[in-house]
Design an enzyme around this catalytic site. Sequence first.
Site, PDB file in Angstrom:
ATOM      1  N   ASN A  91     -25.610  -0.205  42.070  1.00  0.00           N
ATOM      2  CA  ASN A  91     -26.424   0.897  43.005  1.00  0.00           C
ATOM      3  C   ASN A  91     -26.574   2.306  42.586  1.00  0.00           C
ATOM      4  O   ASN A  91     -26.560   3.185  43.129  1.00  0.00           O
ATOM      5  CB  ASN A  91     -26.029   0.568  44.370  1.00  0.00           C
ATOM      6  CG  ASN A  91     -24.601   0.915  44.491  1.00  0.00           C
ATOM      7  OD1 ASN A  91     -23.749   1.168  43.659  1.00  0.00           O
ATOM      8  ND2 ASN A  91     -23.832   0.933  45.789  1.00  0.00           N
TER       9      ASN A  91
ATOM     10  N   HIS B 113     -21.593   5.865  42.957  1.00  0.00           N
ATOM     11  CA  HIS B 113     -20.569   5.742  44.003  1.00  0.00           C
ATOM     12  C   HIS B 113     -20.478   7.115  44.686  1.00  0.00           C
ATOM     13  O   HIS B 113     -20.867   8.209  44.079  1.00  0.00           O
ATOM     14  CB  HIS B 113     -19.208   5.514  43.302  1.00  0.00           C
ATOM     15  CG  HIS B 113     -18.269   5.735  44.137  1.00  0.00           C
ATOM     16  ND1 HIS B 113     -17.869   4.519  45.265  1.00  0.00           N
ATOM     17  CD2 HIS B 113     -17.176   6.915  44.242  1.00  0.00           C
ATOM     18  CE1 HIS B 113     -16.738   5.157  45.972  1.00  0.00           C
ATOM     19  NE2 HIS B 113     -16.399   6.336  45.451  1.00  0.00           N
TER      20      HIS B 113
ATOM     21  N   TYR C 235     -10.738   0.729  43.064  1.00  0.00           N
ATOM     22  CA  TYR C 235     -11.343   0.388  44.538  1.00  0.00           C
ATOM     23  C   TYR C 235     -10.279  -0.493  45.237  1.00  0.00           C
ATOM     24  O   TYR C 235     -10.701  -1.586  45.816  1.00  0.00           O
ATOM     25  CB  TYR C 235     -12.504  -0.695  43.688  1.00  0.00           C
ATOM     26  CG  TYR C 235     -13.722   0.116  43.655  1.00  0.00           C
ATOM     27  CD1 TYR C 235     -14.616   0.463  44.555  1.00  0.00           C
ATOM     28  CD2 TYR C 235     -14.095   0.313  42.074  1.00  0.00           C
ATOM     29  CE1 TYR C 235     -15.668   1.304  44.277  1.00  0.00           C
ATOM     30  CE2 TYR C 235     -15.700   0.972  41.891  1.00  0.00           C
ATOM     31  CZ  TYR C 235     -16.187   1.380  42.729  1.00  0.00           C
ATOM     32  OH  TYR C 235     -17.314   2.005  42.698  1.00  0.00           O
TER      33      TYR C 235
HETATM   34  P1  CMP Z   1     -19.724   2.088  46.198  1.00  0.00           P
HETATM   35  O1  CMP Z   1     -20.245   3.167  46.664  1.00  0.00           O
HETATM   36  O2  CMP Z   1     -19.250   2.241  44.592  1.00  0.00           O
HETATM   37  O3  CMP Z   1     -18.392   1.483  46.935  1.00  0.00           O
HETATM   38  C1  CMP Z   1     -18.126   0.111  46.881  1.00  0.00           C
HETATM   39  C2  CMP Z   1     -19.037  -0.778  46.055  1.00  0.00           C
HETATM   40  O4  CMP Z   1     -19.035  -2.027  46.379  1.00  0.00           O
HETATM   41  C3  CMP Z   1     -20.410  -0.202  46.573  1.00  0.00           C
HETATM   42  O5  CMP Z   1     -20.932   1.042  46.242  1.00  0.00           O
HETATM   43  C4  CMP Z   1     -21.307  -1.377  46.107  1.00  0.00           C
HETATM   44  O6  CMP Z   1     -21.743  -1.316  44.744  1.00  0.00           O
HETATM   45  C5  CMP Z   1     -20.250  -2.847  46.055  1.00  0.00           C
HETATM   46  N1  CMP Z   1     -20.642  -3.488  47.039  1.00  0.00           N
HETATM   47  C6  CMP Z   1     -20.692  -3.438  48.462  1.00  0.00           C
HETATM   48  N2  CMP Z   1     -21.084  -4.727  48.906  1.00  0.00           N
HETATM   49  C7  CMP Z   1     -21.251  -5.559  48.158  1.00  0.00           C
HETATM   50  C8  CMP Z   1     -21.526  -6.916  47.927  1.00  0.00           C
HETATM   51  N3  CMP Z   1     -21.824  -7.695  49.035  1.00  0.00           N
HETATM   52  N4  CMP Z   1     -21.535  -7.498  46.783  1.00  0.00           N
HETATM   53  C9  CMP Z   1     -21.356  -6.811  45.589  1.00  0.00           C
HETATM   54  N5  CMP Z   1     -21.067  -5.339  45.679  1.00  0.00           N
HETATM   55  C10 CMP Z   1     -20.839  -4.848  46.770  1.00  0.00           C
END
Ligand code: CMP
Length: 139
Positions: free
Chosen positions: A114, A117, A51
């Site tokens: 969520n 990814h 990340y």
């Molecule tokens: P992902 O698709 O894994 O890519 C980046 C991740 O950052 C995203 O999914 C979310 O799970 C996470 N993310 C994005 N915005 C926030 C936030 N405001 N707080 C915590 N996690 C976040």
Amino acid sequence: MTGKITLTMIKPMAVQKGFIGPILAKIAEGGFKIVAMKYTKLSLEQAEKFYEVHKERPFYGELTEFMSSGPIVAAILEKENAVQAYRDFIGATDPAKADAGTIRALYGTNLGMNAVHGSDSDENANIEGDFFFSKVERY
Ligand code: CMP
């Protein structure tokens, strides 16, 4: 020119809740072909590397800590226009805003947890695919 692959991870909370099977079934229903897949666990250092693009974001620490907190499933998925097709298929980043029936609406807990990814560009799909898989792990 749109790419044919995207990289997905089933995140630790979704794995812990027993959603690997249902999520893989949805992915198959969506017409995505699995060309590589592994069950693994990221170290904090690996999550930070994966990340890296979000390094300056306020949620970077929380994100990398969570992503290294338990096992995940990583997979390369193949489909025409894979990156955008998969992003549309899994729903909005925040499960509360994701369309009904999408993976994130069905299996996500909150913005960080969520469920899955999905790569955000063809360039990152290739970088992320190479992060997890060598050539002889892709069929
Ligand atoms: P992902 O698709 O894994 O890519 C980046 C991740 O950052 C995203 O999914 C979310 O799970 C996470 N993310 C994005 N915005 C926030 C936030 N405001 N707080 C915590 N996690 C976040």
